[in-house]
Design an enzyme around this catalytic site. Sequence first.
Site, PDB file in Angstrom:
ATOM      1  N   GLU A  71      53.845  39.305  13.762  1.00 28.16           N
ATOM      2  CA  GLU A  71      54.959  38.437  13.417  1.00 28.16           C
ATOM      3  C   GLU A  71      54.981  38.362  11.892  1.00 28.16           C
ATOM      4  O   GLU A  71      53.963  38.045  11.273  1.00 28.16           O
ATOM      5  CB  GLU A  71      54.722  37.038  14.014  1.00 28.16           C
ATOM      6  CG  GLU A  71      55.902  36.138  13.774  1.00 28.16           C
ATOM      7  CD  GLU A  71      55.694  34.710  14.274  1.00 28.16           C
ATOM      8  OE1 GLU A  71      54.694  34.452  14.964  1.00 28.16           O
ATOM      9  OE2 GLU A  71      56.557  33.878  13.945  1.00 28.16           O
ATOM     10  N   ARG A 296      39.452  38.247  20.028  1.00 21.35           N
ATOM     11  CA  ARG A 296      39.876  38.326  18.641  1.00 21.35           C
ATOM     12  C   ARG A 296      38.655  38.254  17.731  1.00 21.35           C
ATOM     13  O   ARG A 296      37.599  37.759  18.111  1.00 21.35           O
ATOM     14  CB  ARG A 296      40.868  37.231  18.316  1.00 21.35           C
ATOM     15  CG  ARG A 296      40.324  35.822  18.447  1.00 21.35           C
ATOM     16  CD  ARG A 296      41.422  34.784  18.409  1.00 21.35           C
ATOM     17  NE  ARG A 296      42.102  34.767  17.136  1.00 21.35           N
ATOM     18  CZ  ARG A 296      43.426  34.944  16.995  1.00 21.35           C
ATOM     19  NH1 ARG A 296      44.180  35.158  18.031  1.00 21.35           N
ATOM     20  NH2 ARG A 296      43.972  34.896  15.809  1.00 21.35           N
ATOM     21  N   LYS A 306      47.168  32.960  10.080  1.00 22.45           N
ATOM     22  CA  LYS A 306      48.146  33.037   9.005  1.00 22.45           C
ATOM     23  C   LYS A 306      48.617  31.648   8.585  1.00 22.45           C
ATOM     24  O   LYS A 306      48.866  31.391   7.416  1.00 22.45           O
ATOM     25  CB  LYS A 306      49.338  33.873   9.463  1.00 22.45           C
ATOM     26  CG  LYS A 306      49.062  35.373   9.397  1.00 22.45           C
ATOM     27  CD  LYS A 306      50.267  36.171   9.850  1.00 22.45           C
ATOM     28  CE  LYS A 306      50.155  36.509  11.307  1.00 22.45           C
ATOM     29  NZ  LYS A 306      51.363  36.982  11.935  1.00 22.45           N
TER      30      LYS A 306
HETATM   31  P1  ATP Z   1      47.607  34.437  13.372  1.00 18.43           P
HETATM   32  O1  ATP Z   1      47.177  33.271  14.189  1.00 18.43           O
HETATM   33  O2  ATP Z   1      46.615  34.823  12.343  1.00 18.43           O
HETATM   34  O3  ATP Z   1      48.969  34.290  12.825  1.00 18.43           O
HETATM   35  P2  ATP Z   1      48.704  35.976  15.407  1.00 18.43           P
HETATM   36  O4  ATP Z   1      48.071  36.443  16.646  1.00 18.43           O
HETATM   37  O5  ATP Z   1      49.692  34.867  15.551  1.00 18.43           O
HETATM   38  O6  ATP Z   1      47.600  35.637  14.380  1.00 18.43           O
HETATM   39  P3  ATP Z   1      50.410  38.193  15.111  1.00 18.43           P
HETATM   40  O7  ATP Z   1      51.209  38.584  13.934  1.00 18.43           O
HETATM   41  O8  ATP Z   1      51.118  37.719  16.300  1.00 18.43           O
HETATM   42  O9  ATP Z   1      49.405  37.101  14.612  1.00 18.43           O
HETATM   43  O10 ATP Z   1      49.374  39.325  15.494  1.00 18.43           O
HETATM   44  C1  ATP Z   1      49.652  40.689  15.611  1.00 18.43           C
HETATM   45  C2  ATP Z   1      48.588  41.334  16.440  1.00 18.43           C
HETATM   46  O11 ATP Z   1      47.309  41.142  15.841  1.00 18.43           O
HETATM   47  C3  ATP Z   1      48.514  40.710  17.807  1.00 18.43           C
HETATM   48  O12 ATP Z   1      48.425  41.737  18.758  1.00 18.43           O
HETATM   49  C4  ATP Z   1      47.279  39.875  17.770  1.00 18.43           C
HETATM   50  O13 ATP Z   1      46.713  39.772  19.035  1.00 18.43           O
HETATM   51  C5  ATP Z   1      46.401  40.631  16.784  1.00 18.43           C
HETATM   52  N1  ATP Z   1      45.467  39.712  16.139  1.00 18.43           N
HETATM   53  C6  ATP Z   1      45.742  38.580  15.478  1.00 18.43           C
HETATM   54  N2  ATP Z   1      44.627  37.964  15.069  1.00 18.43           N
HETATM   55  C7  ATP Z   1      43.595  38.733  15.471  1.00 18.43           C
HETATM   56  C8  ATP Z   1      42.170  38.637  15.350  1.00 18.43           C
HETATM   57  N3  ATP Z   1      41.587  37.621  14.731  1.00 18.43           N
HETATM   58  N4  ATP Z   1      41.426  39.622  15.900  1.00 18.43           N
HETATM   59  C9  ATP Z   1      41.998  40.660  16.510  1.00 18.43           C
HETATM   60  N5  ATP Z   1      43.317  40.813  16.663  1.00 18.43           N
HETATM   61  C10 ATP Z   1      44.121  39.864  16.156  1.00 18.43           C
HETATM   62 MG    MG Z   2      51.451  35.119  16.715  1.00 22.92          MG
END
Ligand code: ATP
Ligand code: MG
Length: 602
Positions: A71, A296, A306
């Site tokens: 995102e 994760r 983020k």
């Molecule tokens: P954040 O909470 O940091 O914003 P998110 O999951 O909301 O993380 P996205 O942009 O939706 O962020 O993530 C893109 C991809 O990265 C998704 O497939 C997510 O599962 C993966 N991802 C995010 N954080 C991690 C992590 N700590 N370890 C492994 N994969 C991750």
């Molecule tokens: Mg997300």
Amino acid sequence: MLKRSSDFGVLSYEKEPLKLPLGLANFSEKGAAIMAVTDPAPPTHFIKRIIEEDLKTNKYDGRVMTRFPPEPNGYLHIGHAKSICLNFGLAESYGGFCNLRFDDTNPTKEEVEYVESIKDDVHWLGFDWNDRLYYASDYFEQLYDYAVQLIEKGKAYVDSLSAEEIKEYRGTLTEAGKESPYRNRSIEENLDLFRGMRAGEFPDGTHVLRAKIDMASGNLNMRDPVMYRILHAEHHRTGNEWCIYPMYDWAHGLCDSIEKITHSICTLEFEDHRPLYDWFLEELGVYRPQQIEFARLNLTHTVMSKRKLLRLVEEGYVRGWDDPRMPTISGLRRRGYTPEAVKDFSERIGVAKKDSMVDIKLLEWCIREYLNKHAPRVMGVLRPLRVVIENYPEDKVEELEAINNPEDPTMGTRMVPFSRVLYVERDDFREDPPKKWFRLAPGREVRLRYGYYITCVDVVKDKKTGEVVELRCTYDPATKGGWSPDGRKVRGTLHWVSAGHAMEAEVRLYDHLFLKPHPEEVEEGSDFKSNVNPASLEILHSCRLEPSLAGATSKSRYQFERLGYFCLDPDSSAGKLVFNRTVTLRDTWAKIEKKMKEGIKQ
Ligand code: ATP
Ligand code: MG
């Protein structure tokens, strides 16, 4: 020329650690992380096994198609790097493809700046989506059509409860939800209202489109989840074309389906969403990828969200998303990490099904390993103390040959100027040396790296403050190159620079961004920011570096001997050099001193 490696003082010069730092085993992923380091066999994991099985049974006609779906609401962090390496890496290993897809379904938090940074980060890691760059917003029209199909099937309805009411009606883990009074609107009415929602006839929050599943389901995600909300907001790609936006669960599976993804890999928190992922696709009768969840990455001494990272940026705890203390990919890059080290780290932590915490030391170990092999050695003095060699001629300058990398002879040698006035590290001198001190002190002899043996014969102090401002030394001309014909023992070897030839620089030293290994552990009433390390950045001015560093570029990495690995910061300009310390070497002296102190206590 350097004669023997044993010429180097045990305390001062040492080989990089070859083993994982102790203490790593205390963290979960336990054996896995350790084993991966010592075991040369390429690690395998459950997702690889699933894919290999699917290839055997020809489940997707032998295709492997993954995607990385960020995102664009912030800069990517090291957790995302794990996901990128996994998705692009799997596609690469099995002759498949990986799409880059922006999950841009939330117009209020997303920005073009983030999109660009994410593309840069994926490229920097060494992966390429070629022509497969997609946006969820590309599919808005198609998603709308799918929603209409569900309404026509009697599987979706327009609800006019407020957001709070919807929450209230949802029930809890132990209590079934309550059906909305609008749940049984006719298909015609639903179609009409949904069309009106799209046409902008209603203000935000007045209606939503919900799937009609089961308000009594044990899985809260299945209790008539919201598919669309009204949001009169401008989108970074579709502008004002839309005023309804799809929710993640609705959009995500369909995007996967449209792109014919085979293995839709996501993090564990989506495990409970999988039934919904499958439900939407089954009800629509469209192509269904397989959702697979993995744990994760969590890393000690940092936060990995983020949203939280954005707060650190906005509230001025760091200098920006790419601050070298941030766990963002851009922060790591600015800090001097290389894509190879980040990829190596991603491999070593493995892919598990259970949440875990990885010690940040492992990440540091990976970059140290990489730089130990690849970074040329140079000499720089961070906290300069002037040394005058009294018996060295005033105007003489010698060029001494120095080895660029003892780990890699092909990296050759360079010449380093030596003269009467030098700088050494202030920390390398003690007026009252403790036991086992092999560095400079009154009357003590040490070796200057690649240079001569020098002996401290006098100490000059500032009359007012009593601070030591200069050491008067003598040198032994017979010890050129750093060894003596009479074989006398000199254990300490110091780095130095010639005062008249040195370049001045600013050097930034970094420590963990958070004091606690688990920054989320806080007293009631405060949040993770209360654990921010107030001393995570130390800026040193007037450092002195050997002249060969004039050739440093943004891609160069160096080992400043005995001090760690460093890279040029983009804040540098023609007149001003700024270096970042990427990571320290192992500091044995600190360890010995600690041990001695502990010994005294006992
Ligand atoms: P954040 O909470 O940091 O914003 P998110 O999951 O909301 O993380 P996205 O942009 O939706 O962020 O993530 C893109 C991809 O990265 C998704 O497939 C997510 O599962 C993966 N991802 C995010 N954080 C991690 C992590 N700590 N370890 C492994 N994969 C991750
Ligand atoms: Mg997300």
